[in-house]
Write an enzyme that holds these catalytic residues in place. Structure first.
Site, short mmCIF file in Angstrom:
data_model
loop_
_atom_site.label_atom_id
_atom_site.label_comp_id
_atom_site.label_asym_id
_atom_site.label_seq_id
_atom_site.Cartn_x
_atom_site.Cartn_y
_atom_site.Cartn_z
N GLY A 291 0.83 -1.21 0.00
CA GLY A 291 0.00 0.00 0.00
C GLY A 291 0.87 1.26 0.00
O GLY A 291 0.67 2.18 -0.80
N HIS A 292 1.86 1.28 0.91
CA HIS A 292 2.77 2.44 0.94
C HIS A 292 3.53 2.56 -0.37
O HIS A 292 3.73 3.66 -0.88
CB HIS A 292 3.82 2.27 2.05
N GLN B 171 -9.35 9.08 8.03
CA GLN B 171 -8.11 9.86 8.14
C GLN B 171 -7.94 10.77 6.91
O GLN B 171 -7.58 11.95 7.04
CB GLN B 171 -6.91 8.91 8.26
N VAL C 45 -4.80 -0.92 -1.51
CA VAL C 45 -4.16 -2.07 -2.17
C VAL C 45 -4.58 -3.33 -1.40
O VAL C 45 -4.61 -3.33 -0.17
CB VAL C 45 -2.63 -1.91 -2.16
O1 PAF Z 1 -1.65 6.49 8.12
C1 PAF Z 1 -0.58 6.53 8.75
O2 PAF Z 1 0.33 5.75 8.50
C2 PAF Z 1 -0.41 7.55 9.86
O3 PAF Z 1 -1.60 7.81 10.50
C3 PAF Z 1 0.24 8.87 9.37
C4 PAF Z 1 -0.63 9.57 8.34
C5 PAF Z 1 1.60 8.58 8.78
C6 PAF Z 1 0.42 9.83 10.55
O4 PAF Z 1 1.28 9.29 11.52
#
Ligand code: PAF
Length: 290
Positions: free
Chosen positions: A37-38, A154, A177
């Site tokens: 996903g990242h 979020q 993902v």
């Molecule tokens: O989604 C995340 O991984 C976290 O909440 C974030 C946006 C990096 C903030 O620490």
């Protein structure tokens, strides 16, 4: 891949240079333990932006006292390698003290839309997220910042924060993902044992059942019921919430229909999984017309 740990080094020797040479800067904020996903966010950023900063910081202020801050996976070197492979240019990995000096006393709070869904069960969580994201946006001053839609609330909260505080950044939300069996990719999936991992995809399957009902005209509460019933067939889940909300305001839909986001959180043992599905208004019309 360069790893920078201090704000001053990041600002002076890297971001300033990138800007001076006219580069468009992208930021992918993460807690680390990078997964597909990242990597999809970093890849998207590297396609659009000239200089991609990946922040890796296990932000203590967004974890509740009973949550997994201590056991959250930390693997900086591996993360740096992975980020580099998909086009990241720099890792920003500050220490806790760098981000939160002992007398840190300023918080950023978004009201209303942080109160439902996950916010109801994780008091203080969004205050921690909005504070750290504001800090990261101020530190890096990116042109764009990238977030996944798996954490739908979020994403909406961060868009609101940026609008309300007039922060000059474009927030880009990208699709969740999934593993081949539909499970949303998450750093927390690695906590699951074999039996839990086998059951986990049913969270998304239940949401799909709800979406199917919504496409046939079911209203918010009916859709929630369909998802709950579907999850009940898998006793290994302890459901925390299932909620159909307006995609923009995050208000519960009750007797209203799509467009909607159906979001759910459920425990498998000690591991809390979240997922969501969006049903557009025209999905209903298309089904009914057909
Ligand atoms: O989604 C995340 O991984 C976290 O909440 C974030 C946006 C990096 C903030 O620490």
């Amino acid at each position: 891949m360069r790893i920078v740990e201090t704000i001053s080094e990041l600002r002076v020797s890297t971001i300033a240079q990138a800007r001076a040479s006219g580069k468009v800067v992208g930021l992918v904020p993460t807690l680390g333990a990078l997964h597909a996903g990242h990597l999809s966010l970093i890849e998207a950023a590297s396609r659009r932006d000239d200089f991609v900063v990946v922040s890796i910081f296990v932000n203590p202020t967004q974890f509740g006292p009973e949550e997994d801050y201590q056991r959250y996976p930390r693997q900086l070197i591996r993360d740096a390698e992975l980020a580099e492979q998909v086009g990241g240019d720099l890792i920003f990995a500050p220490s806790r003290a760098e981000m939160y000096p002992d007398d840190h006393s300023t918080w950023v709070e978004v009201e209303d839309i942080t109160e439902g869904l996950c916010g109801r069960f994780r008091p203080g969580h969004f205050r921690g997220v909005t504070t750290v994201v504001t800090k990261l946006l101020n530190i890096v001053q990116p042109d764009r910042a990238y977030f996944g839609k798996k954490d739908y609330q979020q994403l909406v909260v961060i868009k609101r924060l940026v609008r309300d505080l007039n922060i000059p950044v474009e927030i880009v939300g990208l699709p969740t993902v999934r593993e081949a069996d539909g499970l949303a990719v998450s750093s927390r999936n690695q906590y699951l044992d074999t039996q839990q991992r086998a059951a986990a995809p049913q969270l998304y399957q239940a949401l799909q059942h709800g979406a199917e009902a919504a496409r046939h005209g079911a209203r918010g509460t009916e859709v929630e019921q369909v998802v709950r019933e579907s999850l009940a067939s898998e006793p290994v889940f302890t459901v925390q919430y299932v909620q159909a909300v307006d995609p923009e305001t995050l208000q519960p839909l009750g007797e209203a229909g799509a467009p909607m986001v159906v979001a759910a959180a459920a425990y498998l043992g000690d591991t809390r999984l979240i997922d969501n599905i969006k049903i557009e208004e025209d999905a209903i019309n298309a089904e009914n017309d057909g």
